[in-house]
Design an enzyme around this catalytic site. Sequence first.
Site, PDB file in Angstrom:
ATOM      1  N   SER A  10       0.839  -1.201   0.000  1.00  0.00           N
ATOM      2  CA  SER A  10       0.000   0.000   0.000  1.00  0.00           C
ATOM      3  C   SER A  10       0.872   1.248   0.000  1.00  0.00           C
ATOM      4  CB  SER A  10      -0.895   0.010   1.243  1.00  0.00           C
ATOM      5  OG  SER A  10      -1.455   1.303   1.388  1.00  0.00           O
ATOM      6  N   MET A  69     -12.200   4.266  -0.208  1.00  0.00           N
ATOM      7  CA  MET A  69     -12.862   4.515   1.083  1.00  0.00           C
ATOM      8  C   MET A  69     -13.572   5.857   0.945  1.00  0.00           C
ATOM      9  SD  MET A  69      -9.769   3.058   3.401  1.00  0.00           S
ATOM     10  CE  MET A  69      -8.675   3.103   1.990  1.00  0.00           C
TER      11      MET A  69
HETATM   12  C1  DX5 Z   1      -6.241   1.713   5.764  1.00  0.00           C
HETATM   13  C2  DX5 Z   1      -5.869   1.227   4.388  1.00  0.00           C
HETATM   14  C3  DX5 Z   1      -4.766   0.250   4.327  1.00  0.00           C
HETATM   15  C4  DX5 Z   1      -3.455   0.727   4.899  1.00  0.00           C
HETATM   16  C5  DX5 Z   1      -2.801  -0.446   5.522  1.00  0.00           C
HETATM   17  O1  DX5 Z   1      -7.569   2.063   5.845  1.00  0.00           O
HETATM   18  O2  DX5 Z   1      -6.979   0.633   3.724  1.00  0.00           O
HETATM   19  O3  DX5 Z   1      -4.567  -0.209   2.991  1.00  0.00           O
HETATM   20  O4  DX5 Z   1      -2.572   1.264   3.951  1.00  0.00           O
HETATM   21  O5  DX5 Z   1      -1.662  -0.023   6.187  1.00  0.00           O
HETATM   22  P1  DX5 Z   1      -0.888  -0.989   7.198  1.00  0.00           P
HETATM   23  O6  DX5 Z   1      -0.393  -2.146   6.368  1.00  0.00           O
HETATM   24  O7  DX5 Z   1       0.171  -0.117   7.709  1.00  0.00           O
HETATM   25  O8  DX5 Z   1      -1.881  -1.431   8.212  1.00  0.00           O
HETATM   26 ZN    ZN Z   2      -6.523  -0.292   1.772  1.00  0.00          ZN
END
Ligand code: DX5
Ligand code: ZN
Length: 226
Positions: A10, A69
């Site tokens: 991500s 989101m």
């Molecule tokens: C949060 C995002 C995730 C985020 C995950 O709402 O949807 O994709 O980047 O980050 P980590 O891997 O740090 O939990």
């Molecule tokens: Zn995500």
Amino acid sequence: MDAKPIIAPSILAADFSRLADEVAAIELAADWVHVDVMDNHFVPNLTIGLPVVQSLRKATSMPFDVHLMITDPERWAPGYAEAGAYNVTFHAEACENPVALAKTLRAAGSKAGLAIDRDTPVEPYLELLPYIDTLLIMTIKAGFGGQAFMPEMLDKVRDVRRRIQAKNLEVRLEVDGGIAADTIVQAAEAGADAFVAGTAVYGAADPAEAVRRLRALAAEASPSHD
Ligand code: DX5
Ligand code: ZN
């Protein structure tokens, strides 16, 4: 389960001033790039939108796994498919008619994903699995990177995996939130076969090596491994 694990770093945890370089750093090791679009309505946080995705699309050949989101995905999601995203995932909580939107996304040229946030049960959505390509189970509350993985979300993963197997469906079962070397094993054992990792990849000294390590752990833990 016979699909090989997908590792999707991500870019939420990357340096936003150097996005093309940050994607290039994982290009040979990863499968998809996960792009978190947040609108300050569906979630309190605000990240990037379509213009950034369009620019980044030209900078890499990696498949984009766009995680919306946002509220009103019917209005915005097709633009990401048209911009060349490989998979566009919208949230169940934000969408009145997920089957219709999935159909629109496929017609616009992408795969269609449905995301289930922390406080949403998955049961009412199991019937929709034949109409989507990706089911994303949040293993945190959507909105911020760097949160702690919630193992209690894995019951949802098990439920979805059972249904995919019972109906012999071709659906990717993705987990997102707190995925790292320890938690990816639990998620793979529960039946996930696509793994988003932000902090665990971009927080590492060598992001490509972190991806390779995660992949090896997921492959080893997957129920299909023999
Ligand atoms: C949060 C995002 C995730 C985020 C995950 O709402 O949807 O994709 O980047 O980050 P980590 O891997 O740090 O939990
Ligand atoms: Zn995500």
